[in-house]
Scaffold this active site. Sequence first.
Site, mmCIF file in Angstrom:
data_model
loop_
_atom_site.group_PDB
_atom_site.id
_atom_site.type_symbol
_atom_site.label_atom_id
_atom_site.label_comp_id
_atom_site.label_asym_id
_atom_site.label_seq_id
_atom_site.Cartn_x
_atom_site.Cartn_y
_atom_site.Cartn_z
ATOM 1 N NE ARG A 21 73.949 45.354 48.051
ATOM 2 C CZ ARG A 21 74.752 44.415 48.526
ATOM 3 N NH1 ARG A 21 75.018 44.345 49.805
ATOM 4 N NH2 ARG A 21 75.311 43.548 47.702
ATOM 5 C CB SER A 67 75.123 46.891 41.320
ATOM 6 O OG SER A 67 74.694 47.462 42.517
ATOM 7 C CE LYS A 84 78.656 42.808 45.968
ATOM 8 N NZ LYS A 84 77.724 43.705 45.329
HETATM 9 N N1 TZP Z 1 79.132 46.612 45.590
HETATM 10 C C1 TZP Z 1 80.416 46.657 45.201
HETATM 11 S S1 TZP Z 1 81.462 46.812 46.493
HETATM 12 C C2 TZP Z 1 80.184 46.852 47.602
HETATM 13 C C3 TZP Z 1 78.974 46.720 46.930
HETATM 14 C C4 TZP Z 1 77.636 46.684 47.546
HETATM 15 C C5 TZP Z 1 80.387 46.963 49.069
HETATM 16 C C6 TZP Z 1 80.866 48.319 49.470
HETATM 17 O O1 TZP Z 1 81.054 48.365 50.846
HETATM 18 P P1 TZP Z 1 82.070 49.372 51.538
HETATM 19 O O2 TZP Z 1 82.033 48.938 52.981
HETATM 20 O O3 TZP Z 1 81.549 50.763 51.358
HETATM 21 O O4 TZP Z 1 83.412 49.152 50.936
#
Ligand code: TZP
Length: 217
Positions: A41, A110, A139
């Site tokens: 990604r 997602s 995010k």
């Molecule tokens: N989709 C929802 S939260 C997220 C994505 C790609 C980020 C998750 O990152 P992390 O660092 O594992 O909390």
Amino acid sequence: MNNRVPFDLYLVTDRHATEGRPLLEVIQKALDAGVKAIQLRERDLPARELLFLAEQVKALTDRAGATLLINDRVDVCLMIGAEGVHLRADHLPIPVVRRLLGPERLIGVSCHSVEEVREAEKGGADFVVLGPLYKTPSKRSYGPPIGVETLRAAKAGCPIPIFAIGGIQSDRIPEVLKAGAIGVAVISGILTAADVGRAAEHMLEVLQSHRMVPTLT
Ligand code: TZP
């Protein structure tokens, strides 16, 4: 885990979150520790660079017997022969993607709500990733965490696997499995760890020891 989705730890890449270490090196450490599924990604990479990186990651996952999914880019998935794609919430219609990919390749989606999970499942997704469940540094654009209750509601009557994402560290794993997740999807919990291999190994151990086993009657 099920036959079509034979993993419960899904490592999502972000080359900006590796604490300055080369992404391929970090991925290799995670694979060595036993990670069996990677989602590439790298949404800000131009197509050509993404293709080049995807080819290199595919060589690593092949050697490790792991599954590689490409975020969003059906074309790149097909060009490098990856095992599937991971679609974002505002994705192309899943049946169209399925037609392009064929029946064998995986389609992950997602999702950020119960409704999106239902829609993805109806469309023919093999699995979904739901979140952010908890607060995450990775995010911010998706707003506040949706919480474990949303996961529980999404799982009710949902036949496809749901992975929890967003702020997942090892200590959250028992709670999300109990709420119905088949496993977890993780960025920073692995990529930013000082010891990437140990962090991945520990998550795999916790997943294994809390895996829901059907009770015999
Ligand atoms: N989709 C929802 S939260 C997220 C994505 C790609 C980020 C998750 O990152 P992390 O660092 O594992 O909390």
